[in-house]
Design an enzyme around this catalytic site. Structure first.
Site, PDB file in Angstrom:
ATOM      1  N   GLU A 212       0.834  -1.209   0.000  1.00 46.35           N
ATOM      2  CA  GLU A 212       0.000   0.000   0.000  1.00 46.35           C
ATOM      3  C   GLU A 212       0.867   1.256   0.000  1.00 46.35           C
ATOM      4  O   GLU A 212       0.502   2.276  -0.569  1.00 46.35           O
ATOM      5  CB  GLU A 212      -0.945   0.011   1.214  1.00 46.35           C
ATOM      6  CG  GLU A 212      -2.038  -1.029   1.175  1.00 46.35           C
ATOM      7  CD  GLU A 212      -3.033  -0.806   0.042  1.00 46.35           C
ATOM      8  OE1 GLU A 212      -2.592  -0.727  -1.127  1.00 46.35           O
ATOM      9  OE2 GLU A 212      -4.231  -0.753   0.308  1.00 46.35           O
TER      10      GLU A 212
ATOM     11  N   THR B 159      -5.511   7.372  -5.547  1.00 43.75           N
ATOM     12  CA  THR B 159      -5.654   7.449  -4.091  1.00 43.75           C
ATOM     13  C   THR B 159      -4.808   8.591  -3.537  1.00 43.75           C
ATOM     14  O   THR B 159      -5.254   9.340  -2.661  1.00 43.75           O
ATOM     15  CB  THR B 159      -5.240   6.108  -3.438  1.00 43.75           C
ATOM     16  OG1 THR B 159      -6.114   5.100  -3.937  1.00 43.75           O
ATOM     17  CG2 THR B 159      -5.356   6.159  -1.936  1.00 43.75           C
TER      18      THR B 159
HETATM   19  N1  HSE Z   1      -8.696   4.517   3.368  1.00 41.83           N
HETATM   20  C1  HSE Z   1      -8.071   4.748   2.112  1.00 41.83           C
HETATM   21  C2  HSE Z   1      -8.521   6.085   1.558  1.00 41.83           C
HETATM   22  C3  HSE Z   1      -8.422   3.652   1.165  1.00 41.83           C
HETATM   23  O1  HSE Z   1      -9.725   6.327   1.569  1.00 41.83           O
HETATM   24  O2  HSE Z   1      -7.687   6.877   1.138  1.00 41.83           O
HETATM   25  C4  HSE Z   1      -7.786   3.823  -0.185  1.00 41.83           C
HETATM   26  O3  HSE Z   1      -8.034   2.696  -0.952  1.00 41.83           O
END
Ligand code: HSE
Length: 314
Positions: free
Chosen positions: A136, A188
């Site tokens: 990640e 993201t």
């Molecule tokens: N919790 C993270 C976000 C998940 O919302 O940025 C990203 O896949």
């Protein structure tokens, strides 16, 4: 670690499920695994050290292990193992990168679960979550575990704390999940960048109430409480601006009987939870109608909660 337990020269196939992170109000702490879509990965171990990654999909993903989310996770795992084992991994992605459905998490979670199996299970599931978080980091610049944890453990999960890692598995009532993935990309890292760094106390209080209500609703199989708690006053108002059609999807889905829903992960996918299959199907038609009207290509999925996580097929 028992080197005798290592299985060499056998290829296994695993299915790594899509996940919905945040579950509306639980930014970076809540997530659930879906029964579809999923990535398919094949792995074998060899005596020739190194990680060799190939992709059989059309996505132009890096094969250099340090740049690849699965590779980064495997590098952490091999470092903890401390033995010169080689890994050959082939990935067929069915979860589109940048969809908001935990595509990077599926790759890194699937890879570490497969490797652990072939190594004779020397690592706990918590260890695997830690290794997969390295993936990640490659994908979004930050270690977060709200996709990886449900991908590995299945079901609905709560990350009470990430450092130190404290995972809580939550029971939940049967639910149907309808997802629309408008075919636009939201990175993201960008979707995190635009967030405000400070929160008003009144908004924080509302959010705490909703998170606690949602967790209690899952544990008590209380659909009404789940529905009332699916509200996000902090992240969604900012991020939803990146997703055309978001407000209409939400309002028309709720009119059709959805419990509620919102942005899946960092988007652009939108998910809706329903108590009944007929409602979930009706919501898919509504989503299709909205994106057809907007002239934006889309994919819809109607699925259920995956309680198993990454599945080792053979
Ligand atoms: N919790 C993270 C976000 C998940 O919302 O940025 C990203 O896949």
């Amino acid at each position: 670690m028992n080197p005798e337990a290592i299985i060499y020269d056998k290829t296994i196939t695993v299915e790594a499920p899509a996940t919905v992170a945040n579950l509306v109000c639980g930014f970076d702490i809540l997530g659930m695994a879906l029964n579809g879509p999923f990535d398919i990965m094949q792995m074998s171990l060899s005596h020739e050290p190194g990680i060799r990654i190939s992709h059989t999909d059309g996505y132009d993903l890096p094969s250099d292990p340090a740049q690849n989310v699965a590779g980064a996770a495997l590098l952490d795992l091999l470092q903890a193992l401390g033995l010169p084992v080689g890994i050959d991994l082939s990935i067929t992605k069915q979860i589109k990168p940048g969809s908001g459905l935990g595509s990077s998490a599926a790759s890194s979670a699937g890879a570490v679960v497969a490797a652990n199996h072939l190594l004779g299970n020397p690592f706990s599931k918590e260890d695997l979550v830690r290794f997969a978080m390295a993936g990640e980091k490659v994908a979004s610049g930050v270690k977060h575990a709200d996709n990886i944890t449900p991908c590995i453990l299945g079901g609905v999960t709560l990350i009470r704390s990430i450092f130190p890692l404290d995972i809580v598995q939550l029971s939940a009532p049967p639910m149907y999940i309808t997802v629309v993935h408008p075919q636009i990309e939201v990175r993201t890292s960008d979707a995190r960048q635009i967030l405000r760094k400070e929160v008003l106390l009144k908004d924080a209080i509302k959010q705490w109430g909703n998170i606690a209500g949602l967790v209690a609703g899952f544990l008590q199989n209380n659909y009404g409480l789940i529905s009332r708690s699916l509200e996000d006053v902090i992240i969604e108002p900012v991020r939803s601006m990146l997703i055309p059609g978001f407000d209409e999807v939400k309002s028309r889905s709720k009119e059709a009987g959805a419990l509620g829903g919102g942005i899946s992960g960092s988007g652009p996918s939108i998910f809706m939870l329903s108590e009944h299959a007929t409602t979930a199907d009706a919501i898919a038609l509504i989503m299709q109608d909205i994106y057809h009207g907007l002239g934006i290509d889309y994919k819809t999925y109607v699925t259920t909660l995956n309680t198993q996580g990454v599945r080792i097929c053979k």
